[in-house]
Design an enzyme around this catalytic site. Structure first.
Site, PDB file in Angstrom:
ATOM      1  N   ASP A 215       0.815  -1.217   0.000  1.00  0.00           N
ATOM      2  CA  ASP A 215       0.000   0.000   0.000  1.00  0.00           C
ATOM      3  C   ASP A 215       0.848   1.266   0.000  1.00  0.00           C
ATOM      4  OD1 ASP A 215      -2.568   1.214   0.019  1.00  0.00           O
ATOM      5  OD2 ASP A 215      -2.453   1.567   2.170  1.00  0.00           O
ATOM      6  N   SER A 239      -7.197   4.833   0.227  1.00  0.00           N
ATOM      7  CA  SER A 239      -7.417   3.551  -0.433  1.00  0.00           C
ATOM      8  C   SER A 239      -8.891   3.169  -0.308  1.00  0.00           C
ATOM      9  CB  SER A 239      -6.543   2.471   0.208  1.00  0.00           C
ATOM     10  OG  SER A 239      -5.176   2.822   0.140  1.00  0.00           O
ATOM     11  N   GLN A 289      -5.459  -1.939  -6.914  1.00  0.00           N
ATOM     12  CA  GLN A 289      -6.131  -1.080  -5.941  1.00  0.00           C
ATOM     13  C   GLN A 289      -6.808   0.080  -6.657  1.00  0.00           C
ATOM     14  OE1 GLN A 289      -4.408   2.155  -3.027  1.00  0.00           O
ATOM     15  NE2 GLN A 289      -4.291   0.192  -1.953  1.00  0.00           N
TER      16      GLN A 289
END
Length: 298
Positions: A215, A239, A289
């Site tokens: 991430d 996110s 993502q």
């Protein structure tokens, strides 16, 4: 919480190196409250909300602790529902969806203040042999020839230097906080990364560390394409979801090339894809993502 995690929540041991890695391992060592309920904490020094990679890594730990060790996680799909509060513990509730002959499925909900902040589904499989192929790793400079994150960020990101960085990140492409000075650029980013110290041999821990690290730079390509960066421009982001597929064994304390790109951005959302390659060229994991990206007017 465990004693080690309690110590990290009270005061971190260091900002980088082996002490920061040990702190991250401690944060991933969740406390078992009940048969399918676990509790985790955040570092003493944290941003205003829980880092997405942390809650994803902890949720995967919770799922893994309800699965036999011979079954390896091969995929996860998750949604970030609410911002996490780093000042209070996170409770992880595991639902044992299915235990089949070859596959095991788990669902995890992370809860704070009585509300879900994150949801994850993960699938585990007994090792099997079959057809194989994979993309080739791009040709890039060795990580030792590249500046450290702290060296590259010096003079740009002073606000971030106070937080622990247990992952050693070396940019192959120009860091987005530098490339923004030339305006919009290529919607891509490449970095070498690894745990900034030695990890235990537990394969599941290495996967959870990768989940944490995945991430960190994934949305860089979205930002680079529009010539902006967090903290230097009026950009709000978070996110929204996160998916990973784990293809082959690896160690998270050895160099991994994280090759990421953004194929699309629309509706204040940016899509990012990533591939992890081991140093010997093996494709070991794939990441996708979608993130919230709001670029505000000056």
């Amino acid at each position: 919480m465990t004693e080690a995690a309690r110590a990290v929540a009270a005061s971190p041991s260091g900002l980088s190196g082996q002490s920061a890695v040990d702190d991250l391992v401690a944060l991933l060592d969740l406390e078992r409250i009940e048969e399918n309920i676990f509790r985790g904490v955040s570092p003493a020094e944290s941003p205003v909300r829980v880092f997405g990679g942390q809650v994803a890594g902890q949720a995967l730990v919770a799922a893994g602790r309800t699965v036999p060790v011979e079954r390896r996680v091969h995929s996860l799909h998750s949604y970030f529902i609410r911002p996490g509060d780093p000042r209070v513990p996170i409770v992880y509730e595991v639902d044992r969806i299915r235990d089949g002959r070859s596959f095991t499925t788990r669902r995890v909900v992370a809860i704070q203040h009585g509300k879900a902040i994150f949801a994850l589904s993960a699938s585990f499989q007994l090792e099997e042999q079959g057809v194989e192929h994979a993309n080739e790793m791009p040709s890039v400079p060795d990580p030792e020839s590249l500046p450290t994150w702290h060296e590259a960020a010096e003079g740009y990101l002073l606000h971030s230097s106070k937080f622990p960085r247990p992952i050693d990140v070396r940019y192959v492409t120009e860091p987005p906080w530098e490339s923004r000075e030339d305006g919009p650029g290529e919607a891509a980013s490449r970095v070498w990364m690894k745990a900034d110290g030695k990890l235990p041999d537990d394969p599941m821990l290495h996967i959870c560390i990768m989940t944490y690290a995945s991430d960190m730079t994934l949305l860089d390509g979205v930002l680079a394409r529009h010539g902006v960066y967090w903290g230097l421009d009026k950009v709000l982001g978070a996110s929204l979801d996160h998916a990973m597929w784990f293809h082959r064994p690896f160690r998270a304390d050895e160099w991994l090339l994280y090759d990421t790109a953004s194929p699309s951005a629309s509706g204040n959302r940016g899509l990012a894809t990533g591939q992890f390659f081991s140093r010997d060229g093996q494709l070991v994991a794939t990441v996708v993502q979608e993130g919230l990206i709001r670029v505000l007017n000056p």
